[in-house]
Scaffold this motif. Structure first.
Motif, PDB file in Angstrom:
ATOM      1  N   ALA A  32      -7.382  56.338 -32.062  1.00  0.00           N
ATOM      2  CA  ALA A  32      -7.403  55.409 -33.199  1.00  0.00           C
ATOM      3  C   ALA A  32      -6.000  55.134 -33.694  1.00  0.00           C
ATOM      4  CB  ALA A  32      -8.254  55.971 -34.328  1.00  0.00           C
ATOM      5  N   GLY A  33      -5.122  56.141 -33.565  1.00  0.00           N
ATOM      6  CA  GLY A  33      -3.727  55.951 -33.966  1.00  0.00           C
ATOM      7  C   GLY A  33      -3.006  54.892 -33.161  1.00  0.00           C
ATOM      8  N   TYR A  34      -3.527  54.564 -31.972  1.00  0.00           N
ATOM      9  CA  TYR A  34      -2.916  53.499 -31.170  1.00  0.00           C
ATOM     10  C   TYR A  34      -2.912  52.176 -31.924  1.00  0.00           C
ATOM     11  CZ  TYR A  34      -3.220  56.514 -26.985  1.00  0.00           C
ATOM     12  OH  TYR A  34      -3.065  57.522 -26.066  1.00  0.00           O
ATOM     13  N   ILE A  35      -3.926  51.988 -32.790  1.00  0.00           N
ATOM     14  CA  ILE A  35      -4.006  50.761 -33.583  1.00  0.00           C
ATOM     15  C   ILE A  35      -2.742  50.553 -34.399  1.00  0.00           C
ATOM     16  CG2 ILE A  35      -5.295  49.598 -35.426  1.00  0.00           C
ATOM     17  CD1 ILE A  35      -7.716  51.337 -34.633  1.00  0.00           C
ATOM     18  N   LEU A  36      -2.108  51.648 -34.800  1.00  0.00           N
ATOM     19  CA  LEU A  36      -1.004  51.585 -35.737  1.00  0.00           C
ATOM     20  C   LEU A  36       0.356  51.368 -35.072  1.00  0.00           C
ATOM     21  CD1 LEU A  36      -2.212  54.594 -37.899  1.00  0.00           C
ATOM     22  CD2 LEU A  36      -2.630  52.166 -38.293  1.00  0.00           C
ATOM     23  N   PHE A  37       0.388  51.339 -33.756  1.00  0.00           N
ATOM     24  CA  PHE A  37       1.651  51.115 -33.069  1.00  0.00           C
ATOM     25  C   PHE A  37       2.039  49.634 -33.040  1.00  0.00           C
ATOM     26  CE2 PHE A  37       1.016  55.418 -31.853  1.00  0.00           C
ATOM     27  CZ  PHE A  37       2.257  55.921 -31.484  1.00  0.00           C
ATOM     28  N   ALA A  38       1.153  48.776 -33.509  1.00  0.00           N
ATOM     29  CA  ALA A  38       1.469  47.350 -33.695  1.00  0.00           C
ATOM     30  C   ALA A  38       1.397  47.042 -35.181  1.00  0.00           C
ATOM     31  CB  ALA A  38       0.511  46.484 -32.906  1.00  0.00           C
TER      32      ALA A  38
END
Length: 283
Positions: A275-281
């Motif tokens: 879910a943290g991948y969402i925050l890399f953009a």
């Protein structure tokens, strides 16, 4: 790269508020599942008289502290899924996040593997610092309200991956492939004696790589080195727009593999990390 721009601008670089709100939802749901699973598998009666858990914890923290913890154990276990679900649905999200952190910190007093708990505490803690957590469905709006919290989530996830890669790289047993070979070999030997499914390792893997032969260890060595390399490369690849999609696919595949080794323990951890991948953009 938005993260560098945010650092240079003192976190006054705008980001999409919905990204952190989507993360809040997934994190809350993942922890709800984790907390519900902890009620099963003798979790509710963990500290019943005569159990090994009672004996071991009493020896470690003393009888008086143990009795205080044991009195609070079941009320905390019953309350924490409610707090996690409230966080996911946006009901008093900041208070819900604080309650979830308190519940996770309570589990640290008796947990055998605290690293995943600490990661969950840090990621939930970043939500407390957000300015626009949302109270329902995510709202797409560019602002600086969540820039600081989103940047912290990215840094915590990066630290998780790089710290994990560093510890694996320092372990000769892991680098050699022996650790993974031993894990799969032991599971292959005892899987029919386990009272319930503790792991999910495909039969084709057990048949061909479930021994301690030189060929098997050599194959697992390749897997081990690949995992170390991926954990180093994933954070920057997720931040770069051109490589982000490929990094997401690779990261999902890697965490599916992790979860096969310990599904009950790692399903929430993997869900929060992904879910943290969402925050890399940022947009």
């Amino acid at each position: 790269m938005w993260l560098l721009d945010a650092l240079a601008a003192g976190f006054r670089h705008p980001t999409d508020e919905a990204r952190l709100q989507y993360f809040r939802i997934v994190l809350g749901l993942a922890l709800t599942v984790r907390f519900l699973l902890s009620l099963d598998h003798s979790g509710w009666n963990r500290f019943a008289p005569g159990t090994y858990s009672t004996f071991a914890l009493t020896k470690r923290i003393g009888e008086q502290r143990f009795h205080r913890l044991a009195r609070a154990y079941k009320p905390v276990l019953a309350a924490r899924p409610v707090a996690a679900l409230a966080l996911a649905t946006g009901v008093l999200p900041r208070l819900s996040a604080l309650l979830v952190i308190a519940a996770l910190a309570f589990e640290l007093t008796y947990a055998k593997s605290p690293n995943t708990l600490r990661f969950a505490i840090l990621m939930t803690g970043t939500l407390v610092l957000a300015g626009a957590l949302g109270t329902g469905l995510p709202e797409h709006r560019m602002s600086t309200h969540n820039t600081w919290a989103q940047a912290l989530c990215v840094l915590v996830t990066t630290d998780l991956y790089w710290g994990s890669a560093w510890s694996k790289a320092r372990s000769a047993q892991f680098r050699s492939g022996l650790y993974l070979a031993q894990w799969v070999h032991v599971f292959t030997q005892v899987k029919d004696r386990l009272p319930r499914g503790e792991h999910f390792i495909p039969g084709v893997v057990r048949r061909h790589l479930g021994t301690l032969s030189e060929r098997s260890v050599r194959a697992w060595r390749l897997v081990a080195v690949t995992v170390i390399a991926l954990e180093v490369l994933l954070p920057p690849a997720l931040l770069i727009e051109r490589t982000r999609t490929a990094a997401i696919v690779v990261g999902i595949a890697m965490h599916v593999g992790f979860s096969c080794l310990k599904p009950r323990q790692l399903i929430a951890f993997s869900s929060i990390t992904l879910a943290g991948y969402i925050l890399f953009a940022a947009t």
